[in-house]
Design a protein around this motif. Structure first.
Motif, PDB file in Angstrom:
ATOM      1  N   PRO A   1       6.492  17.296  -6.540  1.00  0.00           N
ATOM      2  CA  PRO A   1       5.406  17.148  -5.564  1.00  0.00           C
ATOM      3  C   PRO A   1       4.215  16.408  -6.150  1.00  0.00           C
ATOM      4  O   PRO A   1       4.070  16.299  -7.372  1.00  0.00           O
ATOM      5  CB  PRO A   1       5.039  18.603  -5.241  1.00  0.00           C
ATOM      6  N   VAL A   2       3.391  15.913  -5.274  1.00  0.00           N
ATOM      7  CA  VAL A   2       2.138  15.296  -5.705  1.00  0.00           C
ATOM      8  C   VAL A   2       1.178  16.411  -6.110  1.00  0.00           C
ATOM      9  O   VAL A   2       0.984  17.375  -5.352  1.00  0.00           O
ATOM     10  CB  VAL A   2       1.517  14.459  -4.572  1.00  0.00           C
ATOM     11  N   PRO A   3       0.596  16.343  -7.285  1.00  0.00           N
ATOM     12  CA  PRO A   3      -0.355  17.381  -7.694  1.00  0.00           C
ATOM     13  C   PRO A   3      -1.629  17.318  -6.858  1.00  0.00           C
ATOM     14  O   PRO A   3      -2.098  16.226  -6.504  1.00  0.00           O
ATOM     15  CB  PRO A   3      -0.643  17.056  -9.161  1.00  0.00           C
ATOM     16  N   ALA A   4      -2.161  18.481  -6.534  1.00  0.00           N
ATOM     17  CA  ALA A   4      -3.392  18.536  -5.737  1.00  0.00           C
ATOM     18  C   ALA A   4      -4.603  18.317  -6.640  1.00  0.00           C
ATOM     19  O   ALA A   4      -5.534  19.123  -6.694  1.00  0.00           O
ATOM     20  CB  ALA A   4      -3.485  19.871  -5.013  1.00  0.00           C
ATOM     21  N   ALA A   5      -4.574  17.190  -7.350  1.00  0.00           N
ATOM     22  CA  ALA A   5      -5.623  16.820  -8.303  1.00  0.00           C
ATOM     23  C   ALA A   5      -5.933  15.343  -8.108  1.00  0.00           C
ATOM     24  O   ALA A   5      -5.028  14.503  -8.142  1.00  0.00           O
ATOM     25  CB  ALA A   5      -5.159  17.091  -9.733  1.00  0.00           C
ATOM     26  N   TYR A   6      -7.197  15.037  -7.898  1.00  0.00           N
ATOM     27  CA  TYR A   6      -7.602  13.685  -7.520  1.00  0.00           C
ATOM     28  C   TYR A   6      -7.061  12.593  -8.443  1.00  0.00           C
ATOM     29  O   TYR A   6      -6.416  11.639  -7.988  1.00  0.00           O
ATOM     30  CB  TYR A   6      -9.130  13.598  -7.490  1.00  0.00           C
ATOM     31  N   HIS A   7      -7.337  12.687  -9.707  1.00  0.00           N
ATOM     32  CA  HIS A   7      -6.967  11.613 -10.633  1.00  0.00           C
ATOM     33  C   HIS A   7      -5.455  11.492 -10.782  1.00  0.00           C
ATOM     34  O   HIS A   7      -4.912  10.383 -10.846  1.00  0.00           O
ATOM     35  CB  HIS A   7      -7.635  11.840 -11.989  1.00  0.00           C
ATOM     36  N   LYS A   8      -4.773  12.619 -10.815  1.00  0.00           N
ATOM     37  CA  LYS A   8      -3.325  12.598 -10.963  1.00  0.00           C
ATOM     38  C   LYS A   8      -2.636  12.033  -9.729  1.00  0.00           C
ATOM     39  O   LYS A   8      -1.670  11.264  -9.835  1.00  0.00           O
ATOM     40  CB  LYS A   8      -2.803  14.004 -11.255  1.00  0.00           C
ATOM     41  N   LEU A   9      -3.126  12.382  -8.543  1.00  0.00           N
ATOM     42  CA  LEU A   9      -2.482  11.881  -7.335  1.00  0.00           C
ATOM     43  C   LEU A   9      -2.676  10.382  -7.182  1.00  0.00           C
ATOM     44  O   LEU A   9      -1.781   9.687  -6.665  1.00  0.00           O
ATOM     45  CB  LEU A   9      -2.969  12.639  -6.095  1.00  0.00           C
ATOM     46  N   LEU A  10      -3.823   9.857  -7.620  1.00  0.00           N
ATOM     47  CA  LEU A  10      -4.040   8.418  -7.543  1.00  0.00           C
ATOM     48  C   LEU A  10      -3.020   7.671  -8.384  1.00  0.00           C
ATOM     49  O   LEU A  10      -2.457   6.662  -7.956  1.00  0.00           O
ATOM     50  CB  LEU A  10      -5.455   8.072  -8.019  1.00  0.00           C
ATOM     51  N   THR A  11      -2.747   8.184  -9.573  1.00  0.00           N
ATOM     52  CA  THR A  11      -1.757   7.565 -10.457  1.00  0.00           C
ATOM     53  C   THR A  11      -0.361   7.672  -9.869  1.00  0.00           C
ATOM     54  O   THR A  11       0.386   6.682  -9.823  1.00  0.00           O
ATOM     55  CB  THR A  11      -1.781   8.236 -11.844  1.00  0.00           C
ATOM     56  N   GLN A  12      -0.009   8.863  -9.384  1.00  0.00           N
ATOM     57  CA  GLN A  12       1.346   9.066  -8.892  1.00  0.00           C
ATOM     58  C   GLN A  12       1.624   8.268  -7.628  1.00  0.00           C
ATOM     59  O   GLN A  12       2.690   7.660  -7.487  1.00  0.00           O
ATOM     60  CB  GLN A  12       1.613  10.549  -8.631  1.00  0.00           C
ATOM     61  N   SER A  13       0.693   8.258  -6.681  1.00  0.00           N
ATOM     62  CA  SER A  13       0.933   7.569  -5.410  1.00  0.00           C
ATOM     63  C   SER A  13       1.067   6.060  -5.611  1.00  0.00           C
ATOM     64  O   SER A  13       1.963   5.421  -5.039  1.00  0.00           O
ATOM     65  CB  SER A  13      -0.176   7.877  -4.406  1.00  0.00           C
ATOM     66  N   SER A  14       0.204   5.472  -6.446  1.00  0.00           N
ATOM     67  CA  SER A  14       0.294   4.026  -6.683  1.00  0.00           C
ATOM     68  C   SER A  14       1.576   3.673  -7.438  1.00  0.00           C
ATOM     69  O   SER A  14       2.202   2.641  -7.173  1.00  0.00           O
ATOM     70  CB  SER A  14      -0.933   3.534  -7.456  1.00  0.00           C
ATOM     71  N   THR A  15       1.981   4.547  -8.364  1.00  0.00           N
ATOM     72  CA  THR A  15       3.221   4.320  -9.114  1.00  0.00           C
ATOM     73  C   THR A  15       4.430   4.374  -8.196  1.00  0.00           C
ATOM     74  O   THR A  15       5.353   3.548  -8.295  1.00  0.00           O
ATOM     75  CB  THR A  15       3.374   5.365 -10.235  1.00  0.00           C
ATOM     76  N   LEU A  16       4.441   5.333  -7.282  1.00  0.00           N
ATOM     77  CA  LEU A  16       5.569   5.469  -6.350  1.00  0.00           C
ATOM     78  C   LEU A  16       5.684   4.259  -5.429  1.00  0.00           C
ATOM     79  O   LEU A  16       6.780   3.764  -5.166  1.00  0.00           O
ATOM     80  CB  LEU A  16       5.411   6.748  -5.517  1.00  0.00           C
ATOM     81  N   ILE A  17       4.546   3.768  -4.948  1.00  0.00           N
ATOM     82  CA  ILE A  17       4.568   2.596  -4.068  1.00  0.00           C
ATOM     83  C   ILE A  17       5.059   1.372  -4.830  1.00  0.00           C
ATOM     84  O   ILE A  17       5.872   0.592  -4.323  1.00  0.00           O
ATOM     85  CB  ILE A  17       3.172   2.361  -3.461  1.00  0.00           C
ATOM     86  N   ALA A  18       4.601   1.214  -6.064  1.00  0.00           N
ATOM     87  CA  ALA A  18       5.038   0.074  -6.878  1.00  0.00           C
ATOM     88  C   ALA A  18       6.521   0.166  -7.212  1.00  0.00           C
ATOM     89  O   ALA A  18       7.239  -0.840  -7.215  1.00  0.00           O
ATOM     90  CB  ALA A  18       4.217   0.013  -8.164  1.00  0.00           C
ATOM     91  N   GLU A  19       6.995   1.363  -7.470  1.00  0.00           N
ATOM     92  CA  GLU A  19       8.391   1.554  -7.876  1.00  0.00           C
ATOM     93  C   GLU A  19       9.371   1.360  -6.728  1.00  0.00           C
ATOM     94  O   GLU A  19      10.436   0.754  -6.906  1.00  0.00           O
ATOM     95  CB  GLU A  19       8.559   2.961  -8.450  1.00  0.00           C
ATOM     96  N   HIS A  20       9.020   1.844  -5.548  1.00  0.00           N
ATOM     97  CA  HIS A  20       9.984   1.867  -4.444  1.00  0.00           C
ATOM     98  C   HIS A  20       9.758   0.793  -3.378  1.00  0.00           C
ATOM     99  O   HIS A  20      10.640   0.562  -2.550  1.00  0.00           O
ATOM    100  CB  HIS A  20       9.971   3.246  -3.787  1.00  0.00           C
ATOM    101  N   SER A  21       8.608   0.143  -3.369  1.00  0.00           N
ATOM    102  CA  SER A  21       8.291  -0.892  -2.372  1.00  0.00           C
ATOM    103  C   SER A  21       8.673  -0.456  -0.960  1.00  0.00           C
ATOM    104  O   SER A  21       9.471  -1.117  -0.275  1.00  0.00           O
ATOM    105  CB  SER A  21       9.017  -2.195  -2.730  1.00  0.00           C
ATOM    106  N   PRO A  22       8.127   0.648  -0.480  1.00  0.00           N
ATOM    107  CA  PRO A  22       8.505   1.150   0.848  1.00  0.00           C
ATOM    108  C   PRO A  22       7.944   0.280   1.971  1.00  0.00           C
ATOM    109  O   PRO A  22       6.940  -0.406   1.806  1.00  0.00           O
ATOM    110  CB  PRO A  22       7.869   2.536   0.875  1.00  0.00           C
ATOM    111  N   HIS A  23       8.637   0.332   3.102  1.00  0.00           N
ATOM    112  CA  HIS A  23       8.103  -0.319   4.296  1.00  0.00           C
ATOM    113  C   HIS A  23       7.043   0.570   4.954  1.00  0.00           C
ATOM    114  O   HIS A  23       6.090   0.079   5.558  1.00  0.00           O
ATOM    115  CB  HIS A  23       9.230  -0.596   5.296  1.00  0.00           C
TER     116      HIS A  23
END
Length: 251
Positions: free
Chosen positions: A55-77
């Motif tokens: 899951p995405v951690p409910a922590a500001y700095h950590k979620l910013l890193t994880q969400s951008s990494t996931l978008i870069a990794e998977h290139s979702p529509h």
């Protein structure tokens, strides 16, 4: 997008949050981690649901890193983030998110996004960003699709008149079978906690990457037990199909 460039599979990235406060099992992650890998749009287009392993951690700095990494990794529509709304008894997709305000409520790590950090992160981004998807059409279809769904109840509140004995038991059993009708809505109140920050940051990220903000945030009401989470899974599946349908119609 022309038929020649239309993707063979529409990829939808779905996330849910992890524990926070006294919530050890966040229903947003329970739903996300229970979703199937594949669905189909109304037109029969294959949909691939991409759910991270954690899951995405409910922590500001950590979620910013994880969400951008996931978008870069998977290139979702399409990106669909989900989070818990304590004070709601309905499912709601949010229209927009605010750039600022994340300095007020500490996260699970007891940290905030200061105004100085916010300026470094988002620069001259607009004060508010909204999704590029046609949520009005999507919500109409979503509500129709979810009309068949019921959340389990104990039958209280369905009694009418003075019915006792066997009749009372039958009425209670009918209430259990029918359950509470699922309520799904359009909203514009994502807030300025972790839900708002992940929504805003992903809207900005997708705008930079593909020129469209095909991101949605879904607020989940408190759900308890496998049966209620199972209903949440069905609600989310219907939302994904509705979002892909409007995405295809626009494309």
């Amino acid at each position: 997008m022309t038929s020649a460039t239309k993707p063979d599979i529409v990829k939808v990235l779905v996330t849910g949050f992890g524990p926070f406060l006294d919530i050890s099992a966040n229903p947003s992650w329970s739903i996300a981690s229970s979703l199937p890998t594949n669905l189909s749009s109304t037109n029969g287009t294959p949909i691939q649901l991409v759910v991270p392993n954690t899951p995405v951690p409910a922590a500001y700095h950590k979620l910013l890193t994880q969400s951008s990494t996931l978008i870069a990794e998977h290139s979702p529509h399409i990106v669909l983030h989900m989070g818990l709304a304590f004070d709601r008894d309905y499912f709601a997709i949010e229209q927009s998110a605010l750039r600022e305000g994340y300095h007020e409520i500490p996260d699970v790590d007891r940290k905030v996004i200061t105004r100085v950090e916010n300026k470094k992160l988002f620069g001259k981004e607009p004060a508010s960003l909204g999704t590029s998807l046609d949520l009005y059409t999507a919500v109409d279809a979503w509500q129709t699709a979810c009309a068949r769904l019921r959340l389990p109840t104990n039958g209280e509140g369905v009694m009418q008149g003075k019915i006792g004995g066997k009749g009372k038991q039958q009425r209670k059993q009918q209430g259990k079978q029918q359950g509470k009708k699922v309520d799904v809505r359009l909203s514009d109140d994502v807030g300025t906690y972790v839900c708002g920050l992940i929504y805003y940051s992903s809207l900005a990220e997708m705008q930079k990457r593909v020129g469209m903000r095909d991101v949605v945030f879904l607020h989940i009401p408190p759900l308890n037990g496998e049966e209620e989470v199972g209903v949440g899974v069905e609600v989310t599946k219907e939302l994904v199909v509705a979002l892909v349908d409007v995405w295809e119609a626009r494309s």
